[in-house]
Structure formats: C-alpha cells, structure tokens
Motif scaffolding. Sequence first.
Motif, PDB file in Angstrom:
ATOM      1  N   GLY A 169      14.380 -19.639 -24.542  1.00  0.00           N
ATOM      2  CA  GLY A 169      15.770 -19.655 -24.121  1.00  0.00           C
ATOM      3  C   GLY A 169      16.683 -19.218 -25.249  1.00  0.00           C
ATOM      4  N   ALA A 170      17.883 -18.805 -24.887  1.00  0.00           N
ATOM      5  CA  ALA A 170      18.821 -18.238 -25.856  1.00  0.00           C
ATOM      6  C   ALA A 170      19.204 -19.253 -26.933  1.00  0.00           C
ATOM      7  CB  ALA A 170      20.068 -17.745 -25.140  1.00  0.00           C
ATOM      8  N   VAL A 171      19.048 -18.853 -28.200  1.00  0.00           N
ATOM      9  CA  VAL A 171      19.424 -19.692 -29.332  1.00  0.00           C
ATOM     10  C   VAL A 171      20.002 -18.800 -30.421  1.00  0.00           C
ATOM     11  CG1 VAL A 171      17.770 -21.562 -28.950  1.00  0.00           C
ATOM     12  CG2 VAL A 171      17.075 -19.545 -30.256  1.00  0.00           C
ATOM     13  N   ASP A 172      20.849 -19.399 -31.262  1.00  0.00           N
ATOM     14  CA  ASP A 172      21.273 -18.742 -32.496  1.00  0.00           C
ATOM     15  C   ASP A 172      20.193 -19.039 -33.529  1.00  0.00           C
ATOM     16  OD1 ASP A 172      23.658 -17.634 -31.618  1.00  0.00           O
ATOM     17  OD2 ASP A 172      24.772 -19.492 -31.977  1.00  0.00           O
ATOM     18  N   MET A 173      19.616 -17.991 -34.104  1.00  0.00           N
ATOM     19  CA  MET A 173      18.446 -18.143 -34.954  1.00  0.00           C
ATOM     20  C   MET A 173      18.778 -17.751 -36.386  1.00  0.00           C
ATOM     21  SD  MET A 173      15.197 -18.961 -34.188  1.00  0.00           S
ATOM     22  CE  MET A 173      15.055 -18.306 -32.533  1.00  0.00           C
ATOM     23  N   ALA A 174      18.340 -18.580 -37.331  1.00  0.00           N
ATOM     24  CA  ALA A 174      18.435 -18.241 -38.744  1.00  0.00           C
ATOM     25  C   ALA A 174      17.029 -18.244 -39.315  1.00  0.00           C
ATOM     26  CB  ALA A 174      19.309 -19.257 -39.484  1.00  0.00           C
ATOM     27  N   VAL A 175      16.603 -17.082 -39.845  1.00  0.00           N
ATOM     28  CA  VAL A 175      15.279 -16.952 -40.435  1.00  0.00           C
ATOM     29  C   VAL A 175      15.429 -16.257 -41.781  1.00  0.00           C
ATOM     30  CG1 VAL A 175      14.154 -16.828 -38.183  1.00  0.00           C
ATOM     31  CG2 VAL A 175      14.817 -14.724 -39.332  1.00  0.00           C
ATOM     32  N   PRO A 176      14.418 -16.366 -42.658  1.00  0.00           N
ATOM     33  CA  PRO A 176      14.519 -15.697 -43.962  1.00  0.00           C
ATOM     34  C   PRO A 176      14.681 -14.187 -43.806  1.00  0.00           C
ATOM     35  CG  PRO A 176      12.690 -17.260 -43.919  1.00  0.00           C
ATOM     36  CD  PRO A 176      13.183 -17.143 -42.518  1.00  0.00           C
ATOM     37  N   ASP A 177      15.293 -13.582 -44.802  1.00  0.00           N
ATOM     38  CA  ASP A 177      15.464 -12.123 -44.774  1.00  0.00           C
ATOM     39  C   ASP A 177      14.118 -11.414 -44.703  1.00  0.00           C
ATOM     40  OD1 ASP A 177      18.186 -12.347 -44.864  1.00  0.00           O
ATOM     41  OD2 ASP A 177      18.285 -12.231 -47.052  1.00  0.00           O
ATOM     42  N   GLU A 178      13.136 -11.969 -45.405  1.00  0.00           N
ATOM     43  CA  GLU A 178      11.810 -11.363 -45.411  1.00  0.00           C
ATOM     44  C   GLU A 178      10.894 -12.165 -44.481  1.00  0.00           C
ATOM     45  OE1 GLU A 178      10.844  -8.589 -46.802  1.00  0.00           O
ATOM     46  OE2 GLU A 178      12.857  -8.231 -47.601  1.00  0.00           O
ATOM     47  N   VAL A 179      10.714 -11.712 -43.260  1.00  0.00           N
ATOM     48  CA  VAL A 179       9.803 -12.352 -42.319  1.00  0.00           C
ATOM     49  C   VAL A 179       8.410 -11.791 -42.551  1.00  0.00           C
ATOM     50  CG1 VAL A 179       9.217 -12.700 -39.898  1.00  0.00           C
ATOM     51  CG2 VAL A 179      11.610 -12.694 -40.611  1.00  0.00           C
ATOM     52  N   ASP A 180       7.463 -12.660 -42.856  1.00  0.00           N
ATOM     53  CA  ASP A 180       6.103 -12.212 -43.145  1.00  0.00           C
ATOM     54  C   ASP A 180       5.372 -11.887 -41.849  1.00  0.00           C
ATOM     55  OD1 ASP A 180       3.659 -11.660 -44.232  1.00  0.00           O
ATOM     56  OD2 ASP A 180       3.140 -13.732 -44.670  1.00  0.00           O
ATOM     57  N   HIS A 181       5.045 -12.892 -41.079  1.00  0.00           N
ATOM     58  CA  HIS A 181       4.390 -12.640 -39.799  1.00  0.00           C
ATOM     59  C   HIS A 181       4.598 -13.834 -38.884  1.00  0.00           C
ATOM     60  CE1 HIS A 181       1.228 -14.933 -41.927  1.00  0.00           C
ATOM     61  NE2 HIS A 181       0.876 -15.350 -40.729  1.00  0.00           N
ATOM     62  N   GLY A 182       4.435 -13.596 -37.610  1.00  0.00           N
ATOM     63  CA  GLY A 182       4.556 -14.667 -36.630  1.00  0.00           C
ATOM     64  C   GLY A 182       3.870 -14.267 -35.338  1.00  0.00           C
ATOM     65  N   THR A 183       3.402 -15.251 -34.618  1.00  0.00           N
ATOM     66  CA  THR A 183       2.691 -14.992 -33.367  1.00  0.00           C
ATOM     67  C   THR A 183       3.139 -15.984 -32.312  1.00  0.00           C
ATOM     68  OG1 THR A 183       0.737 -14.240 -34.589  1.00  0.00           O
ATOM     69  CG2 THR A 183       0.422 -14.782 -32.277  1.00  0.00           C
ATOM     70  N   ILE A 184       3.331 -15.492 -31.098  1.00  0.00           N
ATOM     71  CA  ILE A 184       3.629 -16.335 -29.937  1.00  0.00           C
ATOM     72  C   ILE A 184       2.537 -16.091 -28.904  1.00  0.00           C
ATOM     73  CG2 ILE A 184       5.265 -16.879 -28.098  1.00  0.00           C
ATOM     74  CD1 ILE A 184       7.461 -15.686 -29.879  1.00  0.00           C
ATOM     75  N   ARG A 185       1.896 -17.153 -28.453  1.00  0.00           N
ATOM     76  CA  ARG A 185       0.891 -17.053 -27.393  1.00  0.00           C
ATOM     77  C   ARG A 185       1.360 -17.895 -26.213  1.00  0.00           C
ATOM     78  NH1 ARG A 185      -1.773 -17.934 -32.194  1.00  0.00           N
ATOM     79  NH2 ARG A 185      -3.145 -16.261 -32.906  1.00  0.00           N
ATOM     80  N   THR A 186       1.356 -17.318 -25.026  1.00  0.00           N
ATOM     81  CA  THR A 186       1.814 -18.043 -23.850  1.00  0.00           C
ATOM     82  C   THR A 186       0.778 -17.968 -22.735  1.00  0.00           C
ATOM     83  OG1 THR A 186       2.877 -16.159 -22.757  1.00  0.00           O
ATOM     84  CG2 THR A 186       4.188 -17.356 -24.393  1.00  0.00           C
ATOM     85  N   SER A 187       0.735 -19.036 -21.938  1.00  0.00           N
ATOM     86  CA  SER A 187      -0.125 -19.071 -20.755  1.00  0.00           C
ATOM     87  C   SER A 187       0.555 -19.932 -19.706  1.00  0.00           C
ATOM     88  CB  SER A 187      -1.498 -19.676 -21.071  1.00  0.00           C
ATOM     89  OG  SER A 187      -2.220 -18.879 -21.965  1.00  0.00           O
ATOM     90  N   PRO A 188       0.618 -19.474 -18.450  1.00  0.00           N
ATOM     91  CA  PRO A 188       1.163 -20.316 -17.389  1.00  0.00           C
ATOM     92  C   PRO A 188       0.203 -21.445 -17.058  1.00  0.00           C
ATOM     93  CG  PRO A 188       0.295 -18.294 -16.463  1.00  0.00           C
ATOM     94  CD  PRO A 188       0.191 -18.158 -17.955  1.00  0.00           C
ATOM     95  N   LEU A 189       0.741 -22.586 -16.680  1.00  0.00           N
ATOM     96  CA  LEU A 189      -0.064 -23.742 -16.294  1.00  0.00           C
ATOM     97  C   LEU A 189       0.674 -24.443 -15.161  1.00  0.00           C
ATOM     98  CD1 LEU A 189      -2.670 -25.322 -17.232  1.00  0.00           C
ATOM     99  CD2 LEU A 189      -1.101 -26.861 -18.405  1.00  0.00           C
ATOM    100  N   GLY A 190       0.326 -24.087 -13.908  1.00  0.00           N
ATOM    101  CA  GLY A 190       1.098 -24.613 -12.789  1.00  0.00           C
ATOM    102  C   GLY A 190       2.537 -24.147 -12.906  1.00  0.00           C
ATOM    103  N   GLN A 191       3.473 -25.107 -12.854  1.00  0.00           N
ATOM    104  CA  GLN A 191       4.887 -24.787 -13.004  1.00  0.00           C
ATOM    105  C   GLN A 191       5.311 -24.722 -14.466  1.00  0.00           C
ATOM    106  OE1 GLN A 191       7.625 -26.759 -10.092  1.00  0.00           O
ATOM    107  NE2 GLN A 191       5.838 -28.012  -9.627  1.00  0.00           N
ATOM    108  N   MET A 192       4.387 -24.963 -15.362  1.00  0.00           N
ATOM    109  CA  MET A 192       4.710 -25.022 -16.781  1.00  0.00           C
ATOM    110  C   MET A 192       4.325 -23.732 -17.493  1.00  0.00           C
ATOM    111  SD  MET A 192       3.294 -28.827 -17.665  1.00  0.00           S
ATOM    112  CE  MET A 192       3.543 -30.192 -16.522  1.00  0.00           C
ATOM    113  N   LEU A 193       4.785 -23.640 -18.741  1.00  0.00           N
ATOM    114  CA  LEU A 193       4.385 -22.567 -19.631  1.00  0.00           C
ATOM    115  C   LEU A 193       3.851 -23.214 -20.905  1.00  0.00           C
ATOM    116  CD1 LEU A 193       4.440 -19.419 -19.935  1.00  0.00           C
ATOM    117  CD2 LEU A 193       6.555 -19.739 -21.231  1.00  0.00           C
ATOM    118  N   ALA A 194       2.614 -22.898 -21.274  1.00  0.00           N
ATOM    119  CA  ALA A 194       2.023 -23.394 -22.519  1.00  0.00           C
ATOM    120  C   ALA A 194       2.266 -22.360 -23.611  1.00  0.00           C
ATOM    121  CB  ALA A 194       0.535 -23.647 -22.329  1.00  0.00           C
ATOM    122  N   VAL A 195       2.778 -22.800 -24.759  1.00  0.00           N
ATOM    123  CA  VAL A 195       3.184 -21.875 -25.816  1.00  0.00           C
ATOM    124  C   VAL A 195       2.699 -22.377 -27.173  1.00  0.00           C
ATOM    125  CG1 VAL A 195       5.109 -20.672 -26.919  1.00  0.00           C
ATOM    126  CG2 VAL A 195       5.297 -21.381 -24.517  1.00  0.00           C
TER     127      VAL A 195
END
Length: 361
Positions: free
Chosen positions: A19-45
């Motif tokens: 969902g929409a957020v104001d985000m503050a992260v370091p100037d140098e972002v190294d790496h990041g991963t998002i994994r998602t899977s639906p589970l019924g009415q939910m979302l596993a992240v």
Amino acid sequence: MPTNRRRTYWCEALSRTFGAVDMAVPDEVDHGTIRTSPLGQMLAVTVDGDPLRAVRTRRLIAGSDNDDYVVVKLVSRGAARVEQDTRDVCVRPGQLFVYDMARPIRLTLPERFQTKSLVLPRHVLGLSESDLRQLTASPLDTETALGGLLSPFLSRLVDTAGAYPQRIGALIAGNVVSLLTVLADERLGRDTMSTPSAAQALLLRIRAHIDRHLADPDLTPDAIARAHHISVRYLHKLFQAEDITVGRWIQRRRLEECRRELARLEAASTTVAAVAHRWGFASASHFSRVFRTAYAMSPAEWRDHAARESRVAPDAPWRVTDTGAGEGTAVPSFRPSPVLRPADATEDTAGCGGGGSRSAA
C-alpha cells in the motif's frame, strides 16, 4: 536494476505490495527481494532488504484503494520499531505484530532485515474498530503459549504458501484467522478456553506436534494427548470435527512425506523400505499396501513416474503466470499477481518453497 534506478524502484515495489507509503531508504540501496504468494483471501509476503522507514499518513490513506487490509508481520531478522494508535514499540527478531492499513502508521527498520507478512482483508477477522485497536502495534512474545505457536506457524506458512493447491490454501487461511481471533480474545481479556477458535488453535498445535514426531513409530493418540494435557476422548473429538481420525491423520501425513521423499532425485539410492522406516512405518509391506490404496500405484511405481517427469522437464519445474506489468515494474500489484503454480496441479509440492519471486534491485 541499474544503480541509479534502484532506490526509486525499491520504494515503488514496497508500496505496490503493502500500500502507498512515504518511504525513506539509504541513498545507496544494495539489494532487496519481495516474494509473494496468494493464500485464500490473503497474500503471503517475504521481504529481504536494507534499512528503511515507511510512513503511511492520513493523506495517503484518503487517496488509497487498499486501506481495508490488516498486516500481520513477523520480524525474522533485524529489528523494527512500529508506531500506531498511540503505541510506540520495538519489535525483536522472532516477534510478530499487527498493524491496520486504514490508520496512520510509522514503521522503522534500522538495519538489514527480513520480514514475513500476511496481508488480509479486515472484514475476515470479524473485529470491531475498537477491538482491532487493541491488537495493533503490540508485539506478541514468543515465550507466551500463543506466541510460541503463532510465530513459527506464520513463518512456515509464508515460506510454503505458494506450494498449496487453492482449496488447501483457503483452509489454511481460515486457520490463521482462527488463531488471530484467539489472540484478539486474549488481548481483550475474554474467555478463550471454550471458544471454537481456541479449539482450532489447539488442533493446529497438535498437528504441528504430529509433524515434528512423524518419524517416531510410537506416535499414538495416547502419547499425543499426554503431551498436550488433554484426554484421549477430547483429542478424538477435535479430529472428529475435521471428519478424520487421529490415526488416519498420522498415516496421511506419513504417506505425504514418503511420497515427497521418493520423488526426490537425490533420494534415488535409498530403498523404499528405508524411506518407510524413516517416516514411522514399522512394516515396509504395510507401507506399500497403504501407499497403493492412497495413490493407486506402488511406491516403486511412483518413484519411477517422478523420475520420468523430472527427465522430461528438468529445468522447468514451475509455470509462471504474469500479468506483464511492463519494463521496470516487475512487481506484484497489491491484489495477488503474479502467481507461481506447481507444474503438475495434481501434485502436492508443499515444502518446495514460496511463491513468486521478484528481485527489486
């Protein structure tokens, strides 16, 4: 992603997921991963990333179409600080907490982190606004009885969400709701001992106990009842509500684990009898009979079938369905997409890992 685009891309990826957020992260972002899977009415992240601070303001909530969601978040690595509903708390690794997307929140992750979350519609909890406020930004300690059950359960569930068939995923999602309802009742000081949700939570705890002791040939209803300080009669009553006996459940789980192991290429040199004994079957001939009854083929036939399937498509065990968000936006929308499905929809692939994986940087 090119270095100069990583920071913006990572912020957009997280906002698309939670969902929409104001985000503050370091100037140098190294790496990041998002994994998602639906589970019924939910979302596993699952999210792995560098330090960040996320703020959801009233302005962002007013302009958002996904404020009817609640997030249950486990801090697997690192630490967190969460501020919502006048509470400002620190969350240690292994603890989980709840926050409501419909109200302002500030979440700070000051070091490299991993979180595992369930995003679910607010209405499925059946809680009033005042009741929900009692849950938000209040960490659940793993040393409590409920915390000791819910934290590892949520972690394992998020890890394996993508492996469940849709029907099973919906049933598991219902169990999660039951556990969260018990948590709400406990926090609100209500009597939880005789509620259906409490019985469901106990049943989940017993199933987890059975899974941990499948290899023990002495795993019996008597032993299970003693371990949970209940009568054998009440144990049978819990499983009767699921339309299965305790013994049948144990046998089913053992068969599932044997079936999974026999399909693994690295286990090809292990005898069928050894696999059966490893998962608690005292007799190899009895195992072969019940396996054939359950799966309409012998253990050896199943192993040969799995080996042939692997040779046909050794490099494509999964099919990926993607909506095609376009270049530079390969992240799921808030409502689950993309989705990973087992290549053979009839196979139970629980334990093979989570669902879709999108590298944000």
